[in-house]
Design an enzyme around this catalytic site. Sequence first.
Site, PDB file in Angstrom:
ATOM      1  N   HIS A  28     -30.582 -25.616   0.467  1.00 43.51           N
ATOM      2  CA  HIS A  28     -29.684 -26.166   1.484  1.00 43.51           C
ATOM      3  C   HIS A  28     -28.314 -26.382   0.875  1.00 43.51           C
ATOM      4  CE1 HIS A  28     -27.896 -28.964   4.279  1.00 43.51           C
ATOM      5  NE2 HIS A  28     -28.736 -28.466   5.149  1.00 43.51           N
ATOM      6  N   TYR A  64     -23.643 -34.811  10.141  1.00 44.98           N
ATOM      7  CA  TYR A  64     -23.224 -36.208  10.114  1.00 44.98           C
ATOM      8  C   TYR A  64     -22.342 -36.446  11.341  1.00 44.98           C
ATOM      9  CZ  TYR A  64     -24.757 -36.286   5.238  1.00 44.98           C
ATOM     10  OH  TYR A  64     -25.504 -36.220   4.087  1.00 44.98           O
ATOM     11  N   LYS A  72     -30.176 -40.470  -2.381  1.00 49.09           N
ATOM     12  CA  LYS A  72     -30.303 -40.548  -3.841  1.00 49.09           C
ATOM     13  C   LYS A  72     -31.630 -41.153  -4.311  1.00 49.09           C
ATOM     14  CE  LYS A  72     -26.092 -39.094  -4.753  1.00 49.09           C
ATOM     15  NZ  LYS A  72     -25.936 -37.673  -5.029  1.00 49.09           N
ATOM     16  N   TYR A  98     -22.372 -35.334  -4.221  1.00 53.56           N
ATOM     17  CA  TYR A  98     -23.429 -35.188  -3.196  1.00 53.56           C
ATOM     18  C   TYR A  98     -24.713 -34.646  -3.829  1.00 53.56           C
ATOM     19  CZ  TYR A  98     -25.032 -34.141   1.603  1.00 53.56           C
ATOM     20  OH  TYR A  98     -25.700 -34.100   2.795  1.00 53.56           O
TER      21      TYR A  98
END
Length: 396
Positions: free
Chosen positions: A79, A206, A302, A393
Amino acid sequence: MWCKSDVIDSEVVVLGAGPAGLVLANLLCAVGMRCTVLERRSREWVENRARAGFLAPDSVEVLRRHGLAEGLDRYGSTHEICEFRGPDRKFELSYGSLGSGRPHTVYPQQLLVTDLLAELLRRGGTVEFETTAEAVGDLDSDRPWVQTRDAAGRVRRHTGQFLAGCDGARGIAAAAVPPPAAIRDHGITWLALLVQAPPSSANVLYGVHPEGFAGHMPRSADITRYYLQCDPEDTPESWSEQRVWDALTRRLAATDQEPLSRGPVVERSLVRLRSEIRDSLRQGRLLLAGDACTAISPSAAKGANLAIMGAELLARALTAALRHHDMTAVDRYSADYLPMIQRAQEFSHWMIELLHPPAPDDPQAAYQRVLRRARLDSLATSRHHQDFFAENYVGI
Ligand code: APR
């Protein structure tokens, strides 16, 4: 006094069979360590618990290095594009070719956990399911213990040379080390939804909407994760399916040309965005890994990655201590792991500020709205800003 059959001895006792505990136990068993994992839930529950799914390249490397990546290499997908959608603009970021040029691997966490469990049992590890750790003690001695209760109500004592606290942010291990030095309640709540439907886009979406955040995370061909920022007073039941799809459609700027692929909501829960950061991850011979170390908001995915990285660090430290009588890495463990945690916290906080509108009663709301718009503008147009985003990221 304990009867002999009620005391079980291992070299390392691991509390919790999540990603942290299972990676750690696999690495310890690989060097022949006698290791017992205690898990309060059933095997079926652990193997079906849908949670995260985005693995950072460093986590994938750890899993590959230790022979734990067969499933994700076969069934995981790459991805590398995420998309920001607002009421008046949409833009994509190909983060896999920005920053350090590395993509994520999407592999649903329950599949990873299933693989890790199977491999652990193959390596000769012991997992005691439906066994709750109720207390820990003698942490400053060389024989710390965990007191457990199994499904039949039997109380036993597990002793080891070390205990590994991998039982999550609300576990008993976290309560036995010095408390978090920094705590932040972000005052933001998400409704987390698991929908039985294919992803609406190949990308993570998002939704940065004045009404609140919305997120879309592909999980598998027929399961998609959605998030909706909601009122902290809401209950999952206050969101009917109609209300959910209306809000997702608005906030993710779906159109007739780019509709959301709908399906039944199979799981809904509330997530309160909260951060907790410790100064020390250790009390004597109890060391923490994964969520037990730090509560982190899911805004930058995370948690599972920190768990995998921490498990490798801890396995190395315990192997040095128990196989080479070298405590250096155990003594350095907090100092080695904390910078990773702090950076992940910093970026997660940066994401929180980007994704959520200011609270309506914030006296600075108008100012905050201007800043958020400018930040999004910069992210859409500045290569430097995009590189910063991409590196953090996928980084850990
Ligand atoms: N006794 C035994 N087991 C316990 C106890 C207890 N008292 N308390 C909790 N557990 C078990 C839970 O049932 C769970 O299976 O510990 C496990 C902790 O697993 P996770 O919550 O998945 O934590 P961790 O392994 O640190 O993984 C962290 O993975 O799901 C992602 O993003 C998520 O941040 C999270 C990350």
